[in-house]
Design a protein around this motif. Sequence first.
Motif, PDB file in Angstrom:
ATOM      1  N   GLN A 284      35.280 129.573  66.927  1.00  0.00           N
ATOM      2  CA  GLN A 284      36.013 130.807  67.170  1.00  0.00           C
ATOM      3  C   GLN A 284      37.085 130.593  68.235  1.00  0.00           C
ATOM      4  O   GLN A 284      37.022 129.648  69.030  1.00  0.00           O
ATOM      5  CB  GLN A 284      35.049 131.911  67.616  1.00  0.00           C
TER       6      GLN A 284
ATOM      7  N   ASP B  12      29.515 125.963  69.234  1.00  0.00           N
ATOM      8  CA  ASP B  12      30.717 126.783  69.070  1.00  0.00           C
ATOM      9  C   ASP B  12      31.350 127.055  70.437  1.00  0.00           C
ATOM     10  O   ASP B  12      30.709 126.949  71.483  1.00  0.00           O
ATOM     11  CB  ASP B  12      30.331 128.102  68.380  1.00  0.00           C
TER      12      ASP B  12
ATOM     13  N   LYS C   9      30.506 144.264  69.222  1.00  0.00           N
ATOM     14  CA  LYS C   9      30.398 143.626  67.909  1.00  0.00           C
ATOM     15  C   LYS C   9      30.924 144.577  66.836  1.00  0.00           C
ATOM     16  O   LYS C   9      30.447 145.696  66.694  1.00  0.00           O
ATOM     17  CB  LYS C   9      28.949 143.263  67.617  1.00  0.00           C
TER      18      LYS C   9
ATOM     19  N   ASP D 283      29.101 140.862  61.885  1.00  0.00           N
ATOM     20  CA  ASP D 283      28.416 139.621  62.245  1.00  0.00           C
ATOM     21  C   ASP D 283      29.359 138.558  62.781  1.00  0.00           C
ATOM     22  O   ASP D 283      28.915 137.603  63.441  1.00  0.00           O
ATOM     23  CB  ASP D 283      27.667 139.069  61.025  1.00  0.00           C
ATOM     24  N   TYR D 284      30.660 138.688  62.545  1.00  0.00           N
ATOM     25  CA  TYR D 284      31.605 137.646  62.955  1.00  0.00           C
ATOM     26  C   TYR D 284      32.715 138.173  63.867  1.00  0.00           C
ATOM     27  O   TYR D 284      33.219 137.429  64.718  1.00  0.00           O
ATOM     28  CB  TYR D 284      32.234 136.979  61.714  1.00  0.00           C
ATOM     29  N   GLU D 285      33.102 139.406  63.720  1.00  0.00           N
ATOM     30  CA  GLU D 285      34.222 139.952  64.480  1.00  0.00           C
ATOM     31  C   GLU D 285      33.720 140.714  65.710  1.00  0.00           C
ATOM     32  O   GLU D 285      32.655 141.340  65.680  1.00  0.00           O
ATOM     33  CB  GLU D 285      35.051 140.890  63.597  1.00  0.00           C
TER      34      GLU D 285
END
Length: 388
Positions: A89, A107, A120, A123-125
């Motif tokens: 990321q 990561d 949040k 789950d990713y952003e």
Amino acid sequence: MRKCQLCILLLILISQSYTISHSAVSGAGTSCPENEYRAKKGFCCDKCHPGFKLKAECPEPDKRSECVKCENGTFLEKSNYNKNCFRCQNCNKPHSKEISPCKHDTDRICVCEGGYYKTKLDDYEWECSPCKECGHGQFKTGECNAEQNTNCTCKENHYLADDNKSCKPCTECGKWCKHLCITSTPIPVKSIHPTSPSGTLPPILVPVCACITVVALGVFMLYEGIRLQRKRNRALSTQSSSAAPEDQTFIITVPQDKINESVPFINQPCNPEQHRKLPDCVPREIKAHEFFYFVLDEVPIGRFKELARRLGVSEQNIDRAEQDHRNCKDAHYQMLKVWSDSGSGGGNNVLPYHRIQMFIETLKDMCLVNCADNIENRFLSQDTSSSS
């Protein structure tokens, strides 16, 4: 023609026997060790180490797979047989900064600057949101940091307003203002129904119990009077049979076990320590493990990681809990333990009142009002009743 049919039947039998034997061989050993996986050819191959991806499967059993290191800007944290690495990321979001660089096995770690916390989106952003200030009628119970927002709680005799940003003072009886529910109206006396409801004593049972108590008390007093009279008569007969001369001192020996009975209670010395005023109440301790197991049954599994993040549990602790525990509830229990250990007050394995209240407010922010009400009724209501 008949010979052709026999040949076709023979070929079918041979093909079926081959299929059965092949499926038996390929199905043997349906599971592989934890550090291996089942390859396409039907046997187990070793996994690649963290930071490496699979380039080619092992050609045969007891041969190693071919793995290559992840490229710059990509990573794989666990043992795997992935053919591609995950992209690290970027810490290019507003008010974010990097605290750990991207490595081939970890990561890149990004946090928010002071005055902001990580929110949040899925789950990713994620994004950095500004920390809130406690509104009117509230006081701060948790500081804002890189992972969680400021936690605010209503002051005493206040309740949360509809905007969920401020608290209003109690003016009438309600769920959060139960101290105003005391009424001076006398309770109406209802007529006695011939059939008493279940769980209540029949009306005739009260006078019967009172009569039995009075009779028992009378029999006991009569028995004690007779016993004392006989004792007195026995002492008088003993004195008359062994009368002493007038000029001789008459000595009465009192047994050691009767000395304490002859001394009145009012003559005993008073200890000033006994008159110290005891506290009005002792707060009820709420065991942490009891609270955790109740929460695990109430909160939906799909919302638990979101709850842990809102409570301030870091992503590293969440991932560590999932890696250390295969069972979902064991992992969620570990997340609650991390949250409990990060707080203050309550002592060892005991949760203080304000931490549970903060937990309930967090559930309400997540629109899990039913879960919050069940936890409140289970713990805070009992705590209130025990201390009142």
